[in-house]
Design a protein around this motif. Structure first.
Motif, PDB file in Angstrom:
ATOM      1  N   ARG A  49       0.844  -1.188   0.000  1.00 10.58           N
ATOM      2  CA  ARG A  49       0.000   0.000   0.000  1.00 10.58           C
ATOM      3  C   ARG A  49       0.883   1.242   0.000  1.00 10.58           C
ATOM      4  NH1 ARG A  49      -4.875  -2.015  -1.568  1.00 10.58           N
ATOM      5  NH2 ARG A  49      -5.226  -3.987  -0.482  1.00 10.58           N
ATOM      6  N   SER A  50       0.317   2.345  -0.448  1.00 10.44           N
ATOM      7  CA  SER A  50       1.109   3.571  -0.564  1.00 10.44           C
ATOM      8  C   SER A  50       0.197   4.786  -0.478  1.00 10.44           C
ATOM      9  CB  SER A  50       1.849   3.583  -1.901  1.00 10.44           C
ATOM     10  OG  SER A  50       2.377   4.863  -2.195  1.00 10.44           O
ATOM     11  N   PRO A  51       0.680   5.890   0.088  1.00 10.39           N
ATOM     12  CA  PRO A  51      -0.109   7.130   0.044  1.00 10.39           C
ATOM     13  C   PRO A  51      -0.468   7.510  -1.395  1.00 10.39           C
ATOM     14  CG  PRO A  51       1.718   7.359   1.576  1.00 10.39           C
ATOM     15  CD  PRO A  51       1.929   6.049   0.862  1.00 10.39           C
ATOM     16  N   ALA A  52       0.428   7.216  -2.325  1.00  9.05           N
ATOM     17  CA  ALA A  52       0.188   7.573  -3.731  1.00  9.05           C
ATOM     18  C   ALA A  52      -0.959   6.801  -4.349  1.00  9.05           C
ATOM     19  CB  ALA A  52       1.462   7.344  -4.547  1.00  9.05           C
ATOM     20  N   TYR A  53      -1.349   5.686  -3.711  1.00  3.31           N
ATOM     21  CA  TYR A  53      -2.435   4.859  -4.244  1.00  3.31           C
ATOM     22  C   TYR A  53      -3.707   4.987  -3.417  1.00  3.31           C
ATOM     23  CZ  TYR A  53       1.777   2.390  -5.994  1.00  3.31           C
ATOM     24  OH  TYR A  53       2.996   2.062  -6.539  1.00  3.31           O
ATOM     25  N   ALA A  69      -8.492   2.662  -2.890  1.00  2.00           N
ATOM     26  CA  ALA A  69      -7.063   2.398  -2.707  1.00  2.00           C
ATOM     27  C   ALA A  69      -6.606   1.296  -3.639  1.00  2.00           C
ATOM     28  CB  ALA A  69      -6.761   2.012  -1.260  1.00  2.00           C
ATOM     29  N   GLY A  70      -5.405   1.476  -4.155  1.00  2.00           N
ATOM     30  CA  GLY A  70      -4.801   0.470  -5.010  1.00  2.00           C
ATOM     31  C   GLY A  70      -3.721  -0.293  -4.278  1.00  2.00           C
ATOM     32  N   GLN A  71      -3.237  -1.332  -4.934  1.00  2.00           N
ATOM     33  CA  GLN A  71      -2.191  -2.176  -4.367  1.00  2.00           C
ATOM     34  C   GLN A  71      -1.108  -2.400  -5.418  1.00  2.00           C
ATOM     35  OE1 GLN A  71      -1.695  -6.769  -2.677  1.00  2.00           O
ATOM     36  NE2 GLN A  71      -3.716  -5.866  -2.794  1.00  2.00           N
ATOM     37  N   GLY A  72       0.149  -2.435  -4.974  1.00  2.00           N
ATOM     38  CA  GLY A  72       1.261  -2.682  -5.873  1.00  2.00           C
ATOM     39  C   GLY A  72       2.555  -2.251  -5.223  1.00  2.00           C
ATOM     40  N   ARG A  73       3.650  -2.686  -5.788  1.00  2.00           N
ATOM     41  CA  ARG A  73       4.952  -2.317  -5.238  1.00  2.00           C
ATOM     42  C   ARG A  73       5.549  -1.159  -6.041  1.00  2.00           C
ATOM     43  NH1 ARG A  73       6.405  -5.749  -1.212  1.00  2.00           N
ATOM     44  NH2 ARG A  73       5.405  -7.793  -1.156  1.00  2.00           N
ATOM     45  N   GLU A  74       6.197  -1.454  -7.180  1.00  2.00           N
ATOM     46  CA  GLU A  74       6.787  -0.369  -7.962  1.00  2.00           C
ATOM     47  C   GLU A  74       5.725   0.518  -8.610  1.00  2.00           C
ATOM     48  OE1 GLU A  74       7.576  -3.538  -8.397  1.00  2.00           O
ATOM     49  OE2 GLU A  74       9.657  -3.725  -7.713  1.00  2.00           O
ATOM     50  N   ARG A 104      -3.005   5.722 -13.464  1.00  2.00           N
ATOM     51  CA  ARG A 104      -2.621   5.314 -14.829  1.00  2.00           C
ATOM     52  C   ARG A 104      -1.686   6.330 -15.471  1.00  2.00           C
ATOM     53  NH1 ARG A 104      -7.007   3.970 -19.050  1.00  2.00           N
ATOM     54  NH2 ARG A 104      -5.175   3.284 -20.182  1.00  2.00           N
ATOM     55  N   ASP A 105      -2.043   7.597 -15.360  1.00  2.00           N
ATOM     56  CA  ASP A 105      -1.241   8.641 -16.004  1.00  2.00           C
ATOM     57  C   ASP A 105       0.147   8.733 -15.387  1.00  2.00           C
ATOM     58  OD1 ASP A 105      -3.398   9.171 -17.603  1.00  2.00           O
ATOM     59  OD2 ASP A 105      -4.022  10.988 -16.538  1.00  2.00           O
ATOM     60  N   GLU A 106       0.236   8.699 -14.073  1.00  2.00           N
ATOM     61  CA  GLU A 106       1.531   8.871 -13.412  1.00  2.00           C
ATOM     62  C   GLU A 106       2.475   7.711 -13.669  1.00  2.00           C
ATOM     63  OE1 GLU A 106       0.252  11.712  -9.641  1.00  2.00           O
ATOM     64  OE2 GLU A 106       0.893   9.640  -9.279  1.00  2.00           O
ATOM     65  N   HIS A 107       1.931   6.519 -13.889  1.00  2.00           N
ATOM     66  CA  HIS A 107       2.775   5.343 -14.101  1.00  2.00           C
ATOM     67  C   HIS A 107       2.729   4.845 -15.543  1.00  2.00           C
ATOM     68  CE1 HIS A 107       3.758   4.717  -9.827  1.00  2.00           C
ATOM     69  NE2 HIS A 107       2.576   5.242  -9.610  1.00  2.00           N
ATOM     70  N   ALA A 108       2.105   5.630 -16.429  1.00  2.00           N
ATOM     71  CA  ALA A 108       2.016   5.282 -17.854  1.00  2.00           C
ATOM     72  C   ALA A 108       1.543   3.843 -18.050  1.00  2.00           C
ATOM     73  CB  ALA A 108       3.371   5.501 -18.535  1.00  2.00           C
ATOM     74  N   LEU A 213       5.045 -14.993 -15.881  1.00  2.00           N
ATOM     75  CA  LEU A 213       6.135 -15.569 -15.094  1.00  2.00           C
ATOM     76  C   LEU A 213       6.847 -14.497 -14.278  1.00  2.00           C
ATOM     77  CD1 LEU A 213       7.695 -18.152 -17.601  1.00  2.00           C
ATOM     78  CD2 LEU A 213       6.336 -18.637 -15.555  1.00  2.00           C
ATOM     79  N   THR A 214       7.059 -13.332 -14.871  1.00  2.00           N
ATOM     80  CA  THR A 214       7.705 -12.238 -14.145  1.00  2.00           C
ATOM     81  C   THR A 214       6.846 -11.783 -12.972  1.00  2.00           C
ATOM     82  OG1 THR A 214       8.849 -11.485 -16.144  1.00  2.00           O
ATOM     83  CG2 THR A 214       8.636  -9.901 -14.341  1.00  2.00           C
ATOM     84  N   PHE A 215       5.529 -11.693 -13.204  1.00  2.00           N
ATOM     85  CA  PHE A 215       4.612 -11.303 -12.130  1.00  2.00           C
ATOM     86  C   PHE A 215       4.650 -12.320 -10.990  1.00  2.00           C
ATOM     87  CE2 PHE A 215       0.475 -11.666 -10.052  1.00  2.00           C
ATOM     88  CZ  PHE A 215       0.288 -10.369  -9.603  1.00  2.00           C
ATOM     89  N   MET A 216       4.601 -13.607 -11.319  1.00  2.00           N
ATOM     90  CA  MET A 216       4.606 -14.632 -10.271  1.00  2.00           C
ATOM     91  C   MET A 216       5.945 -14.667  -9.542  1.00  2.00           C
ATOM     92  SD  MET A 216       2.317 -17.847 -11.653  1.00  2.00           S
ATOM     93  CE  MET A 216       3.320 -18.232 -13.092  1.00  2.00           C
TER      94      MET A 216
END
Length: 318
Positions: A49-53, A69-74, A104-108, A213-216
């Motif tokens: 989690r992140s303030p940005a999300y 709220a969204g979820q993700g690392r990078e 979407r816009d900030e992370h293209a 595979l990269t995601f997993m």
């Protein structure tokens, strides 16, 4: 436009404050966990989690009326936490649209996923608490992708039915393993998984394989990958499963059988093998899911007696 003001969390403390004013509007295990005390801090500590999300809607009195709220690392990978006001649908749509477009816009991002968790149901979109949420989700521009069954098994309860197997699980050392690459490409052939089908309509099979595979690898770690080998020495499938850091929970993330070896009950055997492995490692609750249209995989979970705990609705914004 409604008369709300949309704010984004400024730091971790602000995330926790906004989260504390939100509520679970749909009765499901995931929603209850997301809105439970301490969950926001847990997600922040794990880097998910992140303030940005994290976005909230305030009325003209400064009172919070919604949270997304969204979820993700990078980068944000999915919106999965939503407190959308049913009495002010236009505010929910505006909040959700703003949050999605900003991330979407900030992370293209070419696309952004969204998940709605509901009670177990064959027609979850007709449930009273679900209708206003999915109406807002679609009004914000998200398109439905697939409906999935979510399962949760507690091996200690002795309610499951392990399927006998003679398959051997060989650990995978890296994503460059040619056996892994060949198996995953083969599994994608004729896959009933809606995400696979959707991906293959827009990308090459190699691109879909590389992305999954990269995601997993990021989510589970290479130590969670195992190739299934039959008594004759043939690679017949792939299973991925892991424990979740800092929790007594884990998941069977991927079960795939080579098209040349389908129809022998290997999906249930792979599910059993990974469930046993996770249980022996101390995992107390094991999560899994499959599309409602993936009849063979649903049958595999049923034969092993994984109980369904909720339904998951997957959407995508492109």
């Amino acid at each position: 436009m409604s008369d709300i003001t949309i704010v984004r969390a400024t730091d971790d403390a602000h995330v926790i404050e906004l989260w504390s004013h939100a509520t679970a509007r749909i009765d499901s295990p995931s929603n209850h966990r997301y809105f439970s005390e301490g969950y926001a801090q847990f997600g922040l500590d794990r880097g998910l989690r992140s303030p940005a999300y994290t976005f909230a809607a305030l009325d003209d009195q400064g009172h919070q009326v919604g949270l997304v709220a969204g979820q993700g690392r990078e980068a944000p990978e999915v919106i999965d936490v939503m407190d959308l006001p049913s009495d002010r649908p236009e505010a929910g749509v505006e909040l959700l649209r703003h949050a999605a477009e900003t991330m979407r816009d900030e992370h293209a991002l070419d696309e952004l996923a969204l998940i709605v968790f509901t009670p177990p149901s064959d027609v979850p979109t007709e449930l009273a608490d679900v209708v206003p949420v999915v109406t807002a989700v679609e009004a914000a521009g998200f398109a439905p992708l697939v409906q999935r069954r979510n399962y949760a098994l507690r091996p200690a309860d002795d309610t499951w039915s392990p399927t006998p197997t003679r398959l051997r699980l060989d650990p995978v050392s890296s994503l460059d393993d040619p056996r892994l690459r060949a198996m995953h490409l083969a599994v994608l052939e004729g896959s009933l998984d809606a995400h696979h089908v959707d991906g293959l309509q827009r990308h090459t099979v190699q691109e879909v394989s590389d992305e999954e595979l990269t995601f997993m690898l990021k989510a589970d770690g290479i130590e969670s990958f195992f190739l299934a080998v039959d008594p004759d020495g043939h690679d017949v499938g792939l299973v991925v499963g892991s424990s979740w850091d800092g929790t007594p929970r884990g998941s069977v993330s991927f079960v795939g059988v080579h098209p040349d070896h389908r129809g022998h009950g290997y999906a249930a055997q792979l599910t059993t093998a990974m469930t046993t492995r996770l249980s022996e490692a101390g995992v107390e609750e094991i999560i899994a899911d499959t599309d409602v249209t993936n009849v063979p995989m649903a049958a595999a979970f049923g034969s092993v007696a994984f109980p369904q705990i909720q339904t998951r609705l997957d959407y995508v914004l492109r």
